[in-house]
Design an enzyme around this catalytic site. Structure first.
Site, PDB file in Angstrom:
ATOM      1  N   ASN A   1      -4.847   3.641 -13.018  1.00 44.49           N
ATOM      2  CA  ASN A   1      -3.952   2.694 -12.689  1.00 44.49           C
ATOM      3  C   ASN A   1      -2.603   3.216 -12.716  1.00 44.49           C
ATOM      4  OD1 ASN A   1      -2.910  -0.353 -11.656  1.00 44.49           O
ATOM      5  ND2 ASN A   1      -2.247   0.071 -14.017  1.00 44.49           N
TER       6      ASN A   1
ATOM      7  N   HIS B   1       1.292   2.235 -12.941  1.00 42.90           N
ATOM      8  CA  HIS B   1       2.137   1.085 -13.714  1.00 42.90           C
ATOM      9  C   HIS B   1       3.646   1.554 -13.410  1.00 42.90           C
ATOM     10  CE1 HIS B   1       3.045  -2.691 -15.596  1.00 42.90           C
ATOM     11  NE2 HIS B   1       4.002  -2.035 -16.306  1.00 42.90           N
TER      12      HIS B   1
ATOM     13  N   GLY C   1       0.789  -1.384   0.252  1.00 45.66           N
ATOM     14  CA  GLY C   1       0.037  -0.068   0.065  1.00 45.66           C
ATOM     15  C   GLY C   1       0.903   1.354  -0.052  1.00 45.66           C
ATOM     16  N   THR C   2       1.970   1.327  -0.790  1.00 45.38           N
ATOM     17  CA  THR C   2       2.761   2.561  -0.688  1.00 45.38           C
ATOM     18  C   THR C   2       2.111   3.648  -1.449  1.00 45.38           C
ATOM     19  OG1 THR C   2       4.097   1.580  -2.575  1.00 45.38           O
ATOM     20  CG2 THR C   2       4.986   1.425  -0.257  1.00 45.38           C
ATOM     21  N   ASN C   3       1.366   3.132  -2.684  1.00 46.10           N
ATOM     22  CA  ASN C   3       0.736   4.204  -3.240  1.00 46.10           C
ATOM     23  C   ASN C   3      -0.452   4.543  -2.659  1.00 46.10           C
ATOM     24  OD1 ASN C   3       2.129   4.729  -5.931  1.00 46.10           O
ATOM     25  ND2 ASN C   3       1.892   2.758  -6.236  1.00 46.10           N
TER      26      ASN C   3
ATOM     27  N   ILE D   1      -7.285 -10.241 -11.033  1.00 50.61           N
ATOM     28  CA  ILE D   1      -8.090  -9.934 -12.192  1.00 50.61           C
ATOM     29  C   ILE D   1      -9.600  -9.582 -11.964  1.00 50.61           C
ATOM     30  CG2 ILE D   1      -8.372 -10.731 -14.565  1.00 50.61           C
ATOM     31  CD1 ILE D   1      -5.751 -12.548 -14.444  1.00 50.61           C
ATOM     32  N   LEU D   2     -10.000  -8.640 -12.555  1.00 52.67           N
ATOM     33  CA  LEU D   2     -11.395  -8.194 -12.513  1.00 52.67           C
ATOM     34  C   LEU D   2     -11.944  -8.536 -14.006  1.00 52.67           C
ATOM     35  CD1 LEU D   2     -10.983  -5.012 -10.636  1.00 52.67           C
ATOM     36  CD2 LEU D   2     -12.113  -6.961  -9.702  1.00 52.67           C
TER      37      LEU D   2
END
Length: 207
Positions: free
Chosen positions: A107, A109, A12-14, A92-93
């Site tokens: 998102n 990346h 959870g750093t972001n 995956i959703l």
């Protein structure tokens, strides 16, 4: 005030970068919900410390197609989530989820998309591939999420230099510090201020 829902699977750093940004006076967004796809994700502890509503939702508990995604959507809707942020979310959703949040899900990346992205490129795997390739510049990308991995409209990117003595771990840390933790809050702010327009699968930033 824009209401954000964050999807997490790991440290959870972001998420923390967003939490810190939301605490700055005048930031136009707030995190109202965090969903983790893993029961022991440290990101959940970060949410607890901030007293952010959070929920662990495990995909293995849902056998019907779309049921897992429907559970997340229902939880987010209860709390009025307007923007979804996937921050190290490794589950995956289905396509219905990205369609439901079309141009409302972003998102982050850890590479300069379209390099080192897509299926199999996540976490340290990205930085291992970067170092193996010998490229001198890497970075991070924020984009709208779509059904295909790392294929949505790019909102912003930031380059980071690759050092000769880098390891995957040191490179990962530098990309986070110099790019990810800056780009993600900036993109959320732009979205909250209605400064992002998507046309022909390209995102344009209004001045």
């Amino acid at each position: 005030m824009l209401k954000i829902g964050v999807l997490v699977s790991g440290g959870g750093t972001n998420l923390q970068a967003l939490i810190d940004a939301c605490e700055v006076d005048g930031f136009p967004a707030e995190i109202v919900a965090v969903v983790s796809s893993r029961s022991k994700a440290y990101a959940v502890e970060r949410a607890k410390r901030q007293r952010i509503s959070h929920k662990i939702i495990l995909k293995k508990n849902y056998t019907e197609v779309g049921a897992y995604e429907a559970e997340i959507i229902g939880y987010f809707n209860e709390l009025g989530v307007e923007l979804v942020v996937t921050a190290g979310f490794l589950t995956i959703l289905d396509e219905g989820f990205s369609d439901y949040y079309a141009n409302r899900m972003i998102n982050i990346h850890p590479s300069l998309v379209p390099s080192f992205c897509g299926k199999g490129f996540y976490g340290l795997h990205v930085h291992e591939a970067v170092l193996a390739s010998g490229v001198k510049i890497t970075g991070a990308t924020v984009q709208f999420a779509v059904a295909e991995a790392d294929a949505g409209p790019i909102i912003s990117q930031k380059a980071v230099e690759v050092m000769d003595d880098d390891t995957p771990e040191t490179l990962q840390r530098r990309v986070m510090e110099e790019a990810e933790w800056k780009l993600l809050p900036q993109a959320v702010k732009l979205f909250a201020e209605n400064k992002i327009i998507v046309e022909n699968n390209k995102a344009r930033i209004l001045k």
